[in-house]
Each structure stands twice: as structure tokens, then as C-alpha cells.
Design a protein around this motif. Structure first.
Motif, PDB file in Angstrom:
ATOM      1  N   TYR A 154     132.495  57.778  71.252  1.00 23.44           N
ATOM      2  CA  TYR A 154     132.133  59.391  71.025  1.00 23.44           C
ATOM      3  C   TYR A 154     131.470  59.617  71.807  1.00 23.44           C
ATOM      4  O   TYR A 154     131.079  60.043  72.698  1.00 23.44           O
ATOM      5  CB  TYR A 154     131.771  59.120  69.246  1.00 23.44           C
ATOM      6  N   LEU A 158     131.335  61.979  74.831  1.00 23.73           N
ATOM      7  CA  LEU A 158     130.399  62.354  75.556  1.00 23.73           C
ATOM      8  C   LEU A 158     129.842  62.278  77.079  1.00 23.73           C
ATOM      9  O   LEU A 158     129.462  63.560  77.458  1.00 23.73           O
ATOM     10  CB  LEU A 158     129.347  62.580  74.519  1.00 23.73           C
ATOM     11  N   HIS A 163     128.500  66.248  78.131  1.00 15.29           N
ATOM     12  CA  HIS A 163     127.764  66.159  77.031  1.00 15.29           C
ATOM     13  C   HIS A 163     126.328  65.525  76.573  1.00 15.29           C
ATOM     14  O   HIS A 163     125.617  66.049  76.246  1.00 15.29           O
ATOM     15  CB  HIS A 163     128.287  66.652  75.396  1.00 15.29           C
ATOM     16  N   LYS A 232     141.755  55.751  70.772  1.00 16.34           N
ATOM     17  CA  LYS A 232     142.676  56.688  68.975  1.00 16.34           C
ATOM     18  C   LYS A 232     141.898  56.267  68.127  1.00 16.34           C
ATOM     19  O   LYS A 232     141.501  55.078  67.701  1.00 16.34           O
ATOM     20  CB  LYS A 232     144.371  57.062  68.908  1.00 16.34           C
ATOM     21  N   ASN A 233     141.153  56.709  67.307  1.00 15.89           N
ATOM     22  CA  ASN A 233     140.738  56.371  65.772  1.00 15.89           C
ATOM     23  C   ASN A 233     141.596  56.866  64.615  1.00 15.89           C
ATOM     24  O   ASN A 233     141.784  58.491  64.484  1.00 15.89           O
ATOM     25  CB  ASN A 233     139.593  57.056  65.386  1.00 15.89           C
ATOM     26  N   ILE A 234     142.227  56.772  63.545  1.00 10.50           N
ATOM     27  CA  ILE A 234     142.935  57.212  62.265  1.00 10.50           C
ATOM     28  C   ILE A 234     142.727  56.646  60.908  1.00 10.50           C
ATOM     29  O   ILE A 234     141.782  55.472  61.562  1.00 10.50           O
ATOM     30  CB  ILE A 234     144.383  57.412  62.292  1.00 10.50           C
ATOM     31  N   CYS A 235     142.947  57.310  60.124  1.00  7.10           N
ATOM     32  CA  CYS A 235     142.745  57.257  58.938  1.00  7.10           C
ATOM     33  C   CYS A 235     144.460  56.180  58.508  1.00  7.10           C
ATOM     34  O   CYS A 235     144.906  56.763  58.416  1.00  7.10           O
ATOM     35  CB  CYS A 235     141.712  57.886  57.755  1.00  7.10           C
ATOM     36  N   ASN A 374     139.927  52.543  58.189  1.00  9.38           N
ATOM     37  CA  ASN A 374     139.676  53.144  59.561  1.00  9.38           C
ATOM     38  C   ASN A 374     140.117  51.975  60.857  1.00  9.38           C
ATOM     39  O   ASN A 374     139.667  50.991  60.943  1.00  9.38           O
ATOM     40  CB  ASN A 374     137.868  53.426  59.073  1.00  9.38           C
TER      41      ASN A 374
ATOM     42  N   LYS B 111     141.031  61.723  61.022  1.00  5.24           N
ATOM     43  CA  LYS B 111     139.262  60.774  60.788  1.00  5.24           C
ATOM     44  C   LYS B 111     138.410  61.075  59.988  1.00  5.24           C
ATOM     45  O   LYS B 111     138.276  61.877  59.389  1.00  5.24           O
ATOM     46  CB  LYS B 111     139.317  60.675  62.371  1.00  5.24           C
ATOM     47  N   LEU B 128     129.836  66.571  66.216  1.00  6.12           N
ATOM     48  CA  LEU B 128     130.592  65.511  66.220  1.00  6.12           C
ATOM     49  C   LEU B 128     131.925  65.408  66.180  1.00  6.12           C
ATOM     50  O   LEU B 128     132.647  66.364  66.387  1.00  6.12           O
ATOM     51  CB  LEU B 128     130.718  64.238  65.665  1.00  6.12           C
ATOM     52  N   PHE B 131     132.642  68.669  68.326  1.00  2.99           N
ATOM     53  CA  PHE B 131     133.308  68.097  69.441  1.00  2.99           C
ATOM     54  C   PHE B 131     134.601  67.558  69.131  1.00  2.99           C
ATOM     55  O   PHE B 131     135.666  68.390  69.994  1.00  2.99           O
ATOM     56  CB  PHE B 131     132.661  67.101  70.200  1.00  2.99           C
ATOM     57  N   ASP B 132     135.207  67.314  68.135  1.00  4.19           N
ATOM     58  CA  ASP B 132     136.798  66.749  67.820  1.00  4.19           C
ATOM     59  C   ASP B 132     137.361  68.197  67.516  1.00  4.19           C
ATOM     60  O   ASP B 132     138.679  68.206  68.282  1.00  4.19           O
ATOM     61  CB  ASP B 132     136.311  66.158  66.732  1.00  4.19           C
ATOM     62  N   HIS B 135     137.606  70.015  71.339  1.00  3.76           N
ATOM     63  CA  HIS B 135     138.783  69.086  71.863  1.00  3.76           C
ATOM     64  C   HIS B 135     140.174  68.652  71.221  1.00  3.76           C
ATOM     65  O   HIS B 135     140.810  67.746  71.986  1.00  3.76           O
ATOM     66  CB  HIS B 135     137.901  67.537  72.443  1.00  3.76           C
ATOM     67  N   GLU B 137     140.722  66.884  69.191  1.00  2.00           N
ATOM     68  CA  GLU B 137     141.317  65.591  68.181  1.00  2.00           C
ATOM     69  C   GLU B 137     141.815  65.840  66.623  1.00  2.00           C
ATOM     70  O   GLU B 137     142.346  65.021  66.080  1.00  2.00           O
ATOM     71  CB  GLU B 137     140.097  65.242  68.300  1.00  2.00           C
TER      72      GLU B 137
END
Lengths: 383, 244
Positions: A154, A158, A163, A232-235, A374, B111, B128, B131-132, B135, B137
Motif C-alpha cells: 500500500y 500510494l 497520494h 498481488k494480494n488475495i484471500c 492472506n 482481499k 484504503l 484507493f483500491d 484503481h 484492484e
């Protein structure tokens, strides 16, 4: 588009308190002397402890944070005004539970009126805001073993999207009985007390304590600074405590991280596996890597760093990245200590000797997998 | 970012069995050994999106200041007891299970995360999520603020700011996506300020307001609304939104 560079990194761990000490120790280790080394450091307790002693958990907690934060600020040569621009991102599994254990013990002995040191998680962030004079409100990520990795992702995005100007990403995991006993209750700790990810004799994980910090900025400080390429982040909803053994979710995470970074596997010089050494992780991550090799019709070297640091849980993201950057600066990528023979289903041989990279630029795919499904992969490069 | 659904629960320190019963009417997920924080989280999230089609790539952002205090207390007391044993479910209870349980209940593989930023936890989580979503995501977002009452902790006022504040079981949730159709409100902007003074230079003298109250208050016209939250040192976040 703007880039996000890691312009400073600092790590305090069982290997040492500064880059020179840490890298020097790693340079002395090899497959032949690893067992003697680990027997020595785990002699009193099956845990990778910091070498320094402290008068209290409270002193330890704040002292290690100060060490890595000030070290980073000095490395990045940030002025006071620049420090004020630091947005703060923190990743940890246990946060300050060691201080709560300490105070609770005193409370039970009627030596203090309060049962806990704190209950609100925000105290850690507020402390780092004060330490850095930051104008920003610190944000703590609690996603188990991917906490500081997600914090880094993150912070990077950003900065790339303008940002924020710059960021401090901190990962902290210090010894606490709650976590140790918790992992013990789940029967995930190694009984042989030798860390051997992906090995046929791997019998579990060994926990460790460490704290690290990274400074992220839109401009590099040196021509060799690594920058964030994608993630990449997934569950993985398979189970709260185990990854899908097929490896599909971890594969998907790595694959999409490569796509987001706009690279292919052949561009990656090494994969830093999560490699906890647990039976489930050995299988699921090995299967995921096999799927990745199959999709891209090529292979790439694999390494695992937990035999050096122990499993530092939520802090493992920044800890293992800081450790890698220190070693690369000295011209090598560490090998997977403890590995001898591949476990069933492991189709690769992790690095058994350091990979020399002096004068070479490299791209690394970092993998992190957590309780709660996660799963995060990050591509960093200095190419 | 368009908010489509909201849900809130604020109760005094009710027993966990009450919430488990409420949750069992919503879903069949097995949370027999879960702590109150996790139950409050899952119940609030599922109540918010009940009968709402969601994407598989939903982002779940759970803001909390105290997290699973009940499990924390159990574990810490066990380790300080010579005969104590840390139970696996208590240990897992303090390790961010809440957002995972929500993802699992929704069968969603996007996520999910638990976030804390002291008095600004919800606003930072929303930042957050914004933002996601912007964008791409994620396709949609579920943002919550959850805390269980601290009333069961001795001298619990010592851990609360301000100390006079009452401690409740609370679970606030918002569902949002990029689709304006039938939305309740649109989040226009989220801005962070290092001090109240700098915020006031732009927004004038504004009082902190509840995000949920702003969103659900009865207004006749399309209003530009400001949600302002601040921490003890005056750092603040302004969320500008339009009721639709």
C-alpha cells in the motif's frame, strides 16, 4: 508513472543489530556448519532471539523500534521537513502483546493496579508518529504473516499514485509467550529444532524475533536502489490455518504479481519463498511454484530466509526484504540453509550455495502466506 | 465510490450467545468457538449486504481499535498461569480471523484485512478501500468498524479515550462500489490533515460528526456532507460526500 524506491532499510534480528554484523554472520554460514550454528543459537530455547538483553519488555519494544527507525532516517538522510512527510505503515502479528504479558504478571502479583499495559493497538502508531515527527496518522496492518508485506504494497502504491510523498514501513515481531504457546498448541513447531524448508526432514517451523524498517521515496538515493514493480494480494478461503494444498491460490497470487509488475518469470532472478517449514506450506507453496514453472515454461532459483531469521510472522515481509537488500548490497543472495533432500512433491532444489550477484542488477519475487488465507507476492527490482 | 448499503449495531455489553443466535439466523458458518469480536464482525458484515449481489473480488476492510480483547485477555492470563494452557482457538482468535471469516462466509477471494489507526481507524480503512476501488484492484468494498465492549475488563476506562466515554459492542458496516445506480451517497473526496488548523483553513470551523449519522440522517435535498474525525493530537481526516 512515478516509481517507488526503497531508499533505506534497517533490521535488528538474531543475526545482529546492523547490516555489517548481519551480513558478516550470514557469510560465515554454510550447509556444513548450519546445524552447529542453529544448535548453538537455539540451545536455551527453540527460538531465534535477539542477542541483546533488556531490562523490560517495554524497554525492548521501544528500543528496537528506535534503532531501526533512526538507522533508516540516517541512511536516507531525511531532513526534519522530509521526516514530517513520512506516512507510517506498520505490520505486526503480536503488536505489543509482550508488554501486556509483562504488566499482567505484575498485576497478578499485585505490583501494579492495571491488568494490561494497553488495549488499544493505536499506541504503537502514535509512538512512531512522535519519533519521526510525521504529519501523517500511522496505519497498522493486521493480516497475520502478510502484515508488513501488505503495508509495503500500500505504501508503494500510494507513492506511485502521488497520494503521499514518502513512507516509513515498519515490521515488528518480538518474543512473547502467547504466540509461542499458541503455535505450540497448533503443533506447528519443529521438534528437531533444525529449520529445513522444503526438505524431506522438515518437521515444522521455528519462530524468531526481529524488527525492520524501510524508507520509500519517489526518487532513488543511489543507482542501485530497489523499486517496487508490482504485487498481488488475495484471500485463499480454503482454511483459517492452512493454504489450499493444490497451490492454486499461491500460484495465482505470484502469477498476478508478475503480470502487475509487467514481467514474466524469465525476468525474475530469484523467488524468495515464504517457506515456513510447516508440512502444509512445504506442499502448497511447492505446488504453486511448480504451477508457475509450468505456465511460463521456465524455472528460476528459489531461496528461503527463515532458517536465518526464524519465522517472524507479521514482520517477515519487511524483515526478509531488508535482509535480502543487505545481502545483495554485498553481492550475494543467501542460500536455503538446512536443505538437503527435497520433500515429496518439491520439484525444485532451493539454492544450496549463495547466489553471487556482485555488480549485477536483480529482480526478486517475494512470497508471503498467512493464516486467514492472506496471500501476497511482491516484485522488487533494481534493473 | 458509491455507498449502497449500511448497517449498524450498537449495544451494551451483551453476552456472546445473543450474537451467535443472531448470526445463526443469517448464515450457517460454524463459529462455535469464535470470540465476540469475530461474531460481531461477521454478523455486521453479513447484515449489511444481506440480499445484495456482490462480486467475488470484493475487498473487506475491518477497522478496529481494540480488536479481539476477550481472546487477548484469555491468552495473556493463561501464559501467566503456571498451569495455564493457551487454547488454539483463543490464539487464533487474536490473529485476525475476523476478516477471514467474513471472506469465507461470502465465498470471496478478493482481499481482506484488519486495520488500526487509533481514533481514525475507520477513516483510514475507508481511505484504503477508496484507493483500491478507484484503481480497480477490487470490484466492490465492504468497510466496517467493529469493537466489542471493554466493560468486562477491570478499570476499563483507563484504556479508553476520553476516559469518560462508554464502551459498547459496536459493528458498523458500509457496502460500496463504482455503480451510481440506486446509491445512497457518493464519496467525493477523502483528505488528511496534520492539524485542525490546516483543516479549518479549507473547511472552516467544523465539528467532528459520525459518518453513519451523516449518511442516514433525513435530508430533503442533495447535500454536500462533511464527515470530520480527529485524533488526540489534532490530526484529522475529512470525508466529503454527497447524499443521492
Amino acid at each position: 508513472m512515478q516509481k517507488c524506491y526503497i531508499t533505506a532499510h534497517a533490521l535488528v534480528c538474531s543475526l545482529g543489530e546492523n547490516e555489517v554484523a548481519i551480513v558478516d554472520t550470514i557469510r560465515t554460514l554454510n550447509q556444513d556448519n548450519y546445524e552447529a550454528y542453529i544448535a548453538k543459537i537455539l540451545h536455551q530455547y527453540p527460538y531465534y532471539h535477539l542477542n541483546k538483553t533488556f531490562t523490560s519488555q517495554r524497554e525492548k519494544f521501544y528500543a528496537v523500534i528506535e534503532t531501526v527507525v533512526y538507522n533508516c532516517i540516517e541512511q536516507a538522510q531525511l531532513s526534519l521537513e522530509e521526516q514530517k512527510d513520512l506516512a507510517i505503515f506498520i505490520g505486526s502479528t503480536s503488536m505489543g502483546i509482550s508488554m501486556n504479558e509483562e504488566v499482567n504478571a505484575l498485576y497478578k502479583n499485585e505490583q501494579t493496579p492495571l491488568e494490561f499495559n494497553h488495549l488499544e493497538y493505536g499506541v504503537l502508531g502514535t509512538y512512531i508518529e512522535t519519533l519521526t515527527h510525521s504529519n501523517h496518522k500511522a496505519l497498522l496492518f493486521s493480516t497475520a504473516c502478510t502484515s508488513s508485506a501488505n503495508a509495503l504494497c500500500y505504501a508503494s502504491k500510494l507513492i506511485i499514485n502521488q497520494h503521499i510523498k514518502r513512507a516509513l514501513v515498519l515490521g515488528i515481531e518480538l518474543f512473547n509467550q502467547s504466540t509461542f504457546d499458541g503455535f505450540s498448541s497448533l503443533m506447528l513447531l519443529s521438534k528437531n529444532k533444525i529449520y529445513r524448508p522444503f526438505d524431506q526432514n522438515s518437521d515444522g517451523l521455528i519462530l524468531g524475533e526481529a524488527c525492520s524498517a524501510l524508507i520509500l521515496e519517489s526518487e532513488p538515493k543511489t543507482e542501485h536502489d530497489f523499486y517496487y514493480k508490482g504485487s498481488k494480494n488475495i484471500c485463499d478461503i480454503y482454511s483459517e490455518t492452512t493454504s489450499n494444498p493444490s497451490g492454486e491460490p499461491i500460484f495465482k497470487t505470484m502469477d498476478e504479481a508478475l503480470q502487475n509488475a509487467e514481467v514474466t518469470l524469465s525476468d525474475i532472478d530469484v523467488i524468495k519463498a515464504h517457506a515456513t517449514g510447516s508440512e502444509n506450506n512445504n506442499t502448497s507453496e511447492a505446488n504453486a511454484i511448480a504451477l508457475l514453472f509450468k505456465k511460463y515454461h521456465c524455472t528460476t532459483p528459489i531461496t528461503a530466509l527463515k532458517p536465518l531469521l526464524g519465522h517472524t510472522l507479521g514482520a517477515s515481509g519487511t524483515n526478509e526484504i531488508a535482509l535480502s537488500l543487505s545481502c545483495i548490497k554485498q553481492g550475494f543472495i543467501p542460500q536455503t540453509l538446512g536443505f538437503q533432500n527435497a520433500a515429496d512433491g518439491v520439484v525444485f532444489t532451493p539454492l544450496t550455495k549463495p547466489m553471487e550477484c556482485k555488480g549485477r542488477r536483480v529482480s526478486i519475487l517475494f512470497n508471503f502466506v498467512a493464516f486467514g488465507g492472506n496471500t501476497t507476492s511482491i516484485v522488487l527490482s533494481n534493473k | 465510490m458509491y455507498i449502497h448499503k449500511t448497517y449498524h449495531l450498537v449495544e451494551p455489553d451483551l453476552p456472546i450467545t445473543t450474537y451467535k443466535k443472531m448470526l445463526s439466523s443469517l448464515c450457517k458458518i460454524n463459529l462455535r468457538r469464535a470470540n465476540k469480536f469475530n461474531i460481531l464482525s461477521v454478523y455486521g458484515a453479513l447484515s449489511c449486504i444481506e440480499n445484495t449481489p456482490i462480486s467475488n473480488n470484493i475487498g473487506i476492510y475491518l477497522a478496529t481499535e481494540y480488536g479481539p480483547v476477550e481472546s487477548l485477555k484469555n491468552v495473556v492470563e493463561q501464559v501467566n498461569n503456571p498451569q495455564g494452557i493457551v487454547m488454539p482457538f483463543d490464539f487464533l482468535g487474536i490473529n485476525t480471523s475476523a476478516s477471514f471469516y467474513i471472506a469465507q462466509a461470502l465465498n470471496a477471494s478478493g482481499k481482506h484485512m484488519v486495520l488500526t489507526s487509533h481514533n481514525l481507524s475507520f477513516e483510514k480503512a475507508l481511505q484504503l478501500a477508496y484507493f483500491d476501488l478507484m484503481h480497480h484492484e477490487v470490484e466492490d468494498v465492504l468497510i466496517g468498524r467493529v469493537d466489542a465492549s471493554l466493560a468486562f475488563i477491570e478499570n476499563h476506562q483507563n484504556y479508553i479515550t476520553p476516559q469518560s466515554a462508554e464502551s459498547f459492542d459496536q459493528s458498523y458496516w458500509f457496502y460500496a462500489n463504482r455503480n451510481s445506480q440506486n446509491a445512497l451517497a457518493k464519496i467525493e473526496k477523502i483528505e488528511e490533515f496534520s492539524s485542525l488548523e490546516t483543516m479549518r483553513e479549507i473547511y472552516g470551523t467544523q465539528m467532528p460528526t459520525s459518518f453513519y449519522a451523516l449518511l442516514t440522517q433525513d435530508t430533503n435535498t442533495k447535500d454536500r456532507l462533511l464527515h470530520i474525525a480527529k485524533d488526540d493530537n489534532g490530526k484529522c481526516i475529512v470525508i466529503e460526500m454527497e447524499k443521492l
